[in-house]
Scaffold this motif. Structure first.
Motif, mmCIF file in Angstrom:
data_model
loop_
_atom_site.group_PDB
_atom_site.id
_atom_site.type_symbol
_atom_site.label_atom_id
_atom_site.label_comp_id
_atom_site.label_asym_id
_atom_site.label_seq_id
_atom_site.Cartn_x
_atom_site.Cartn_y
_atom_site.Cartn_z
ATOM 1 N N SER A 1 -5.864 -2.977 -5.087
ATOM 2 C CA SER A 1 -5.566 -3.938 -4.029
ATOM 3 C C SER A 1 -4.131 -3.831 -3.532
ATOM 4 N N SER A 2 -3.521 -2.656 -3.734
ATOM 5 C CA SER A 2 -2.182 -2.428 -3.192
ATOM 6 C C SER A 2 -1.914 -0.933 -3.121
ATOM 7 N N ASN B 1 -0.267 -4.949 0.337
ATOM 8 C CA ASN B 1 -1.148 -5.701 -0.560
ATOM 9 C C ASN B 1 -2.318 -6.285 0.217
ATOM 10 N N ASN C 1 1.734 1.748 -2.367
ATOM 11 C CA ASN C 1 3.126 1.944 -1.974
ATOM 12 C C ASN C 1 3.178 3.029 -0.917
ATOM 13 N N GLN D 1 5.458 -2.043 -0.166
ATOM 14 C CA GLN D 1 4.186 -2.217 -0.859
ATOM 15 C C GLN D 1 3.237 -2.982 0.058
#
Length: 189
Positions: free
Chosen positions: A147-148, A116, A150, A114
């Motif tokens: 704001s992230s 971020n 995967n 992830q």
């Protein structure tokens, strides 16, 4: 180090932005006839960095100059203004702004990670994450409006990830890469 007919002090750009530093690049626009006695830049987190902001001088007084600003805070918007002092007075460049990086990689497994970031103090409609295996530099991309993001990765591999944002109808430059290593896939034999 002589100048005349000065519309503004210097053109400038900000490069090599990291979580804690940035380099201000300048190009001397002066043509001839007036002595430069001092030059440098002011920087601050407030929109007008001069006269109360932090100050860095350039001692060379001739040609283009680069100044590295250190000790910055991650994910923070900064403003800079370059200047040149002449016998007739001080001239200032335009105020530029930049944001220091604030990218982290969490929840790393053998096949996923992830990425971020905070919104970096800017108004952006989209963020693009670019990542690649360090050995190949075959890029993969993910677009996110949050704001992230995967990302899918391979086991036991070194990666670098970069971020850029879409604002004012154009994409920014990619930020400096952040490296990480994926976990090894467990062998249950």
């Amino acid at each position: 180090n002589f100048v005349s007919n000065i519309p503004h002090a210097y053109t400038q750009s900000v490069n090599n932005i990291t979580p804690n530093s940035a380099t201000v690049l300048t190009e001397n626009l002066y043509t001839a006839e007036e002595l430069i006695t001092a030059r440098g830049l002011y920087w601050d987190t407030l929109p007008n960095p001069y006269p109360d902001g932090n100050h860095i001088s350039d001692e060379s007084l001739t040609g283009s100059f680069d100044i590295e600003i250190n000790g910055l805070s991650p994910g923070t918007k900064y403003y800079i203004k370059v200047y040149a002092t002449l016998s007739s007075g001080t001239r200032y460049g335009q105020t530029l702004e930049f944001v220091t990086e604030n990218i982290t990689v969490t929840n790393i497994t053998s096949n996923m990670a992830q990425i971020n970031w905070d919104h970096l103090g800017i108004s952006a409609s989209d963020f693009e994450v670019r990542y690649y295996e360090e050995s190949t530099e075959n890029y993969s991309y993910v677009i996110s409006d949050s704001s992230s993001a995967n990302i899918s990765i391979f086991s036991s591999t070194n990666y670098e990830v970069q971020l850029r944002y879409y604002s004012d109808e154009s994409w920014s430059k990619y930020m400096e890469p952040v490296g990480f290593t994926s976990l090894v896939t467990p062998n249950y034999d």
